[in-house]
Design an enzyme around this catalytic site. Structure first.
Site, short mmCIF file in Angstrom:
data_model
loop_
_atom_site.label_atom_id
_atom_site.label_comp_id
_atom_site.label_asym_id
_atom_site.label_seq_id
_atom_site.Cartn_x
_atom_site.Cartn_y
_atom_site.Cartn_z
N HIS A 115 4.24 -5.84 9.34
CA HIS A 115 3.87 -6.73 8.24
C HIS A 115 2.40 -6.56 7.87
O HIS A 115 2.00 -6.85 6.74
CB HIS A 115 4.13 -8.20 8.61
CG HIS A 115 5.58 -8.53 8.80
ND1 HIS A 115 6.23 -8.36 10.00
CD2 HIS A 115 6.50 -9.01 7.92
CE1 HIS A 115 7.49 -8.73 9.86
NE2 HIS A 115 7.69 -9.12 8.62
N ASP A 121 13.10 -1.66 4.54
CA ASP A 121 12.48 -2.93 4.89
C ASP A 121 11.62 -3.33 3.68
O ASP A 121 11.51 -2.61 2.69
CB ASP A 121 11.65 -2.79 6.17
CG ASP A 121 11.45 -4.12 6.90
OD1 ASP A 121 11.71 -5.19 6.31
OD2 ASP A 121 11.03 -4.09 8.08
#
Length: 341
Positions: free
Chosen positions: A186, A256
């Site tokens: 992230h 993702d």
């Protein structure tokens, strides 16, 4: 649902605004994904899901969520019961293999009931098949069923079967393996330095065992032994040679989240690169309309084998629940967890 483009979108708030409604009608994402920012109260969530589906004209429009249990559970009480992380299911399996398999199936089936019956959400991004390694970042941690490939594959298959029995599409993640990452994707791009032999004998195994599942999500991880220049999501070599080849995955492959900081660059170019590398769909989650416009501009119409994979995945949704969820199932699940606590 009329023709779709090769992407999945988030939205910014708890209701769609006029710009989003018009944008989604024009740019036709294959599906949508929900996060905590989209959740206010139960009837609002149901209304938002219905709004999203309405922009694409069908009840079988995929609406995704990450409802794993433990740390990663977007719908929490009072929206849905709290579920344990995957590691707790692994603990049950360690004490009693049959009980562990049953607990994994029940968790999948009960999550499906909470999502689909409660809110119309028909796709869940589980099972997590990553295998954490010593020294790896805690981003996976107890989200994993364990650190042995056979255990993770067994419990992941049971959970996916439970979801599908409830009419919810499972999405396995993060192919070909996030468990060795020493950073949180992230926030930055992790690099894995293990040899290909190490990866094939360990990390890849659960994904190979579950290669027949209908959908999967890539890892934003750079594997030095596979492609030292590009993360798996953007690597034609990793997707063709490893995910489609060595692992034998034939299902729908989505990236993702393209808005994670592991990927850097122009969003349209990143989306274009993910599709060119072999992803069927580019997933974009943060709800930023400017970024969404860029992603939509970088992806093609869903066609050919990608379209066929997408239709096979949606067939799980169309089939609906095959096993009804009952209060007795919830009681049995609680007993299985308590019996080995």
């Amino acid at each position: 649902m009329n023709g779709s483009k090769a992407w999945i979108s988030g939205c910014i708030g708890q209701r769609l605004n006029a710009d989003e409604r018009a944008f989604f009608a024009d740019e036709r994402p294959w599906g949508f994904i929900l996060f905590g920012r989209n959740i206010g109260e139960p009837s609002q969530v149901r209304d938002l899901v219905a709004e999203l589906k309405d922009t694409r004209g069908g009840d079988d429009v995929p609406v995704l969520i990450d409802q794993e249990g433990g740390r990663v559970q977007r719908l929490r009480p009072p929206f849905a019961p709290r579920f344990p992380p995957a590691a707790e299911i692994g603990r049950v399996y360690g004490d009693d293999e049959a009980a562990g398999r049953r607990a994994a199936w029940l968790q999948g089936r009960l999550l499906a009931d909470d999502l689909l019956t409660g809110y119309g959400i028909n796709t869940n991004c589980i099972p997590c098949l990553d295998l954490p390694s010593p020294g790896s970042h805690s981003i996976i941690g107890d989200r994993a069923y364990g650190d042995r490939p056979a255990v993770v594959a067994t419990l992941g298959r049971a959970a996916a079967a439970g979801l599908a029995a409830g009419g919810v599409l499972p999405v396995m993640k993060h192919i070909p393996g996030h468990g060795r990452a020493e950073a949180d994707s992230h926030l930055e791009l992790p690099t894995v330095r293990a040899s290909r032999a190490e990866l094939e004998s360990h990390d890849f195994q659960p994904f190979a065992e579950l290669a027949d599942l209908p959908a999967g999500m890539t890892a934003h991880i750079r594997f030095e032994a596979l492609d030292p220049d590009r993360p798996a999501t953007l690597s034609p070599r990793v997707i063709s040679e490893i995910i489609r080849g060595a692992l034998g995955f034939g299902g729908l492959l989505m990236s993702d989240d393209m808005s994670m900081k592991a990927l850097q660059g122009d969003m349209a170019e990143l989306a274009r690169a993910a599709i060119a590398a072999g992803c069927d769909l580019a997933l974009h989650c943060n709800g930023d309309l400017a970024e969404m416009r860029a992603v939509a501009s970088g992806v093609p119409e869903l066609a050919d084998e990608s379209l066929r994979r997408a239709e096979r995945a949606r067939a799980v949704i169309r089939a609906g629940a095959t096993v009804p969820a009952t209060d007795a199932m919830r009681a049995e699940f609680a007993e299985l967890l308590a019996a080995t606590a």
